[in-house]
Design a protein around this motif. Structure first.
Motif, PDB file in Angstrom:
ATOM      1  N   THR A  45      -4.921  17.338  67.175  1.00 38.85           N
ATOM      2  CA  THR A  45      -5.610  17.821  68.268  1.00 38.85           C
ATOM      3  C   THR A  45      -5.050  19.155  68.824  1.00 38.85           C
ATOM      4  O   THR A  45      -6.115  20.176  69.050  1.00 38.85           O
ATOM      5  CB  THR A  45      -5.556  16.825  69.416  1.00 38.85           C
ATOM      6  N   LEU A  46      -3.835  19.319  68.767  1.00 35.77           N
ATOM      7  CA  LEU A  46      -3.174  20.752  69.256  1.00 35.77           C
ATOM      8  C   LEU A  46      -3.970  21.791  68.287  1.00 35.77           C
ATOM      9  O   LEU A  46      -4.242  22.792  68.694  1.00 35.77           O
ATOM     10  CB  LEU A  46      -1.650  20.822  68.996  1.00 35.77           C
ATOM     11  N   GLU A  47      -4.062  21.522  66.802  1.00 31.99           N
ATOM     12  CA  GLU A  47      -4.615  22.492  66.047  1.00 31.99           C
ATOM     13  C   GLU A  47      -6.021  22.766  66.228  1.00 31.99           C
ATOM     14  O   GLU A  47      -6.590  23.895  66.203  1.00 31.99           O
ATOM     15  CB  GLU A  47      -4.311  21.856  64.461  1.00 31.99           C
ATOM     16  N   LYS A  48      -6.628  21.646  66.562  1.00 26.62           N
ATOM     17  CA  LYS A  48      -8.385  21.868  66.766  1.00 26.62           C
ATOM     18  C   LYS A  48      -8.199  22.914  68.436  1.00 26.62           C
ATOM     19  O   LYS A  48      -9.104  23.750  68.522  1.00 26.62           O
ATOM     20  CB  LYS A  48      -8.972  20.299  67.268  1.00 26.62           C
ATOM     21  N   ILE A  49      -7.508  22.626  69.271  1.00 27.13           N
ATOM     22  CA  ILE A  49      -7.284  23.502  70.611  1.00 27.13           C
ATOM     23  C   ILE A  49      -6.935  24.768  70.194  1.00 27.13           C
ATOM     24  O   ILE A  49      -7.682  25.801  70.513  1.00 27.13           O
ATOM     25  CB  ILE A  49      -6.418  22.753  71.551  1.00 27.13           C
ATOM     26  N   ARG A  50      -6.052  25.141  69.498  1.00 24.29           N
ATOM     27  CA  ARG A  50      -5.785  26.314  68.749  1.00 24.29           C
ATOM     28  C   ARG A  50      -6.914  27.279  68.103  1.00 24.29           C
ATOM     29  O   ARG A  50      -7.058  28.217  68.403  1.00 24.29           O
ATOM     30  CB  ARG A  50      -4.610  26.224  67.650  1.00 24.29           C
ATOM     31  N   LEU A  51      -7.463  26.398  67.207  1.00 24.83           N
ATOM     32  CA  LEU A  51      -8.545  27.042  66.610  1.00 24.83           C
ATOM     33  C   LEU A  51      -9.590  27.157  67.719  1.00 24.83           C
ATOM     34  O   LEU A  51     -10.413  28.406  67.785  1.00 24.83           O
ATOM     35  CB  LEU A  51      -9.174  26.250  65.472  1.00 24.83           C
ATOM     36  N   ALA A  52      -9.915  26.354  68.331  1.00 25.84           N
ATOM     37  CA  ALA A  52     -11.115  26.702  69.436  1.00 25.84           C
ATOM     38  C   ALA A  52     -10.762  27.754  70.429  1.00 25.84           C
ATOM     39  O   ALA A  52     -11.508  28.766  70.554  1.00 25.84           O
ATOM     40  CB  ALA A  52     -11.280  25.337  70.337  1.00 25.84           C
ATOM     41  N   HIS A  53      -9.430  27.956  70.520  1.00 20.50           N
ATOM     42  CA  HIS A  53      -8.950  29.035  71.697  1.00 20.50           C
ATOM     43  C   HIS A  53      -9.275  30.562  70.877  1.00 20.50           C
ATOM     44  O   HIS A  53      -9.710  31.286  71.452  1.00 20.50           O
ATOM     45  CB  HIS A  53      -7.646  28.910  72.000  1.00 20.50           C
ATOM     46  N   GLN A  54      -8.874  30.381  69.373  1.00 15.21           N
ATOM     47  CA  GLN A  54      -9.238  31.559  68.810  1.00 15.21           C
ATOM     48  C   GLN A  54     -10.686  32.068  68.877  1.00 15.21           C
ATOM     49  O   GLN A  54     -11.232  33.167  68.776  1.00 15.21           O
ATOM     50  CB  GLN A  54      -8.398  31.542  67.489  1.00 15.21           C
ATOM     51  N   LYS A  55     -11.491  31.235  68.429  1.00 12.89           N
ATOM     52  CA  LYS A  55     -13.000  31.163  68.283  1.00 12.89           C
ATOM     53  C   LYS A  55     -13.808  31.337  69.387  1.00 12.89           C
ATOM     54  O   LYS A  55     -14.735  32.340  69.514  1.00 12.89           O
ATOM     55  CB  LYS A  55     -13.681  30.103  67.657  1.00 12.89           C
ATOM     56  N   ARG A  56     -13.604  30.533  70.500  1.00 15.75           N
ATOM     57  CA  ARG A  56     -14.406  30.792  71.761  1.00 15.75           C
ATOM     58  C   ARG A  56     -13.708  30.734  73.162  1.00 15.75           C
ATOM     59  O   ARG A  56     -14.499  30.937  74.105  1.00 15.75           O
ATOM     60  CB  ARG A  56     -15.440  29.237  71.455  1.00 15.75           C
ATOM     61  N   GLY A  57     -12.495  30.546  72.858  1.00 11.41           N
ATOM     62  CA  GLY A  57     -11.649  30.238  74.272  1.00 11.41           C
ATOM     63  C   GLY A  57     -11.699  28.438  74.635  1.00 11.41           C
ATOM     64  O   GLY A  57     -12.637  27.914  74.393  1.00 11.41           O
TER      65      GLY A  57
END
Length: 185
Positions: free
Chosen positions: A38-50
């Motif tokens: 889940t932390l990895e999903k959040i990290r990717l989401a933060h990089q792509k869209r915030g």
């Protein structure tokens, strides 16, 4: 209303509440033990869209917020007041109980937490203002958190949150003045 950022919530009921309020994508933590996946999903989401973190205004919600902030710094944070997160029967507390309007307002006021060493407001200022140690301290902190859109905290957390959100002395003084004025009415 469409929101660009991905909203991090605790569970499916929170996702449904978000979708009743606006058009947005969510990531669910499924509880306070946030997995590495889940932390990895959040990290990717933060990089792509915030990312905007919107968790329940309780201890587990704060624990989730802290875990994500440690692993994915720079996320925005939105807070729903405790009074807006209670169901009609008064049992429990959570984003899933908030009205669509309360959710939209919280997301509209989302801001990033910044880790900063520059101390603008001191712990002594909080004690002098009656926000730490005193019969009215908890109520004052709760109302101050509402006015500054930083959520409810205990005394120690309040100081940290004021620093992280870089609340200026003027913003603090104006909000405190409003709290004290309300108390007199």
């Amino acid at each position: 209303m469409k929101i660009k950022e991905i909203i991090v919530v605790e569970g499916k009921d929170d996702t449904r509440a978000i979708q009743r309020a606006l058009d947005a994508d969510t990531i669910e933590t499924n509880g306070s033990a946030v997995s590495a996946e889940t932390l990895e999903k959040i990290r990717l989401a933060h990089q792509k869209r915030g990312v905007i973190i919107l968790t329940d205004p309780d201890f587990p919600g704060e624990k989730i917020r802290k875990t994500i902030t440690e692993h994915v710094p720079g996320c925005k944070h939105a807070f729903i007041d405790k009074k807006d997160a209670r169901p009609n029967n008064g049992r429990g507390i959570g984003v899933e109980h908030a009205s669509p309007e309360a959710i939209r307002l919280a997301l509209q006021d989302a801001h990033p937490m910044l880790d900063t060493e520059a101390e603008v407001i001191t712990r002594e200022d909080l004690i002098d203002a009656g926000l730490i140690g005193g019969p009215e301290a908890a109520g004052r902190r709760e109302r101050l958190g509402e006015l500054l859109k930083i959520g409810y905290t205990n005394g120690k957390q309040l100081h940290k949150r004021l620093m992280m959100f870089q609340i200026s002395r003027q913003e603090f003084a104006e909000a405190l003045e409003a709290v004290l004025r309300e108390e007199k009415q």
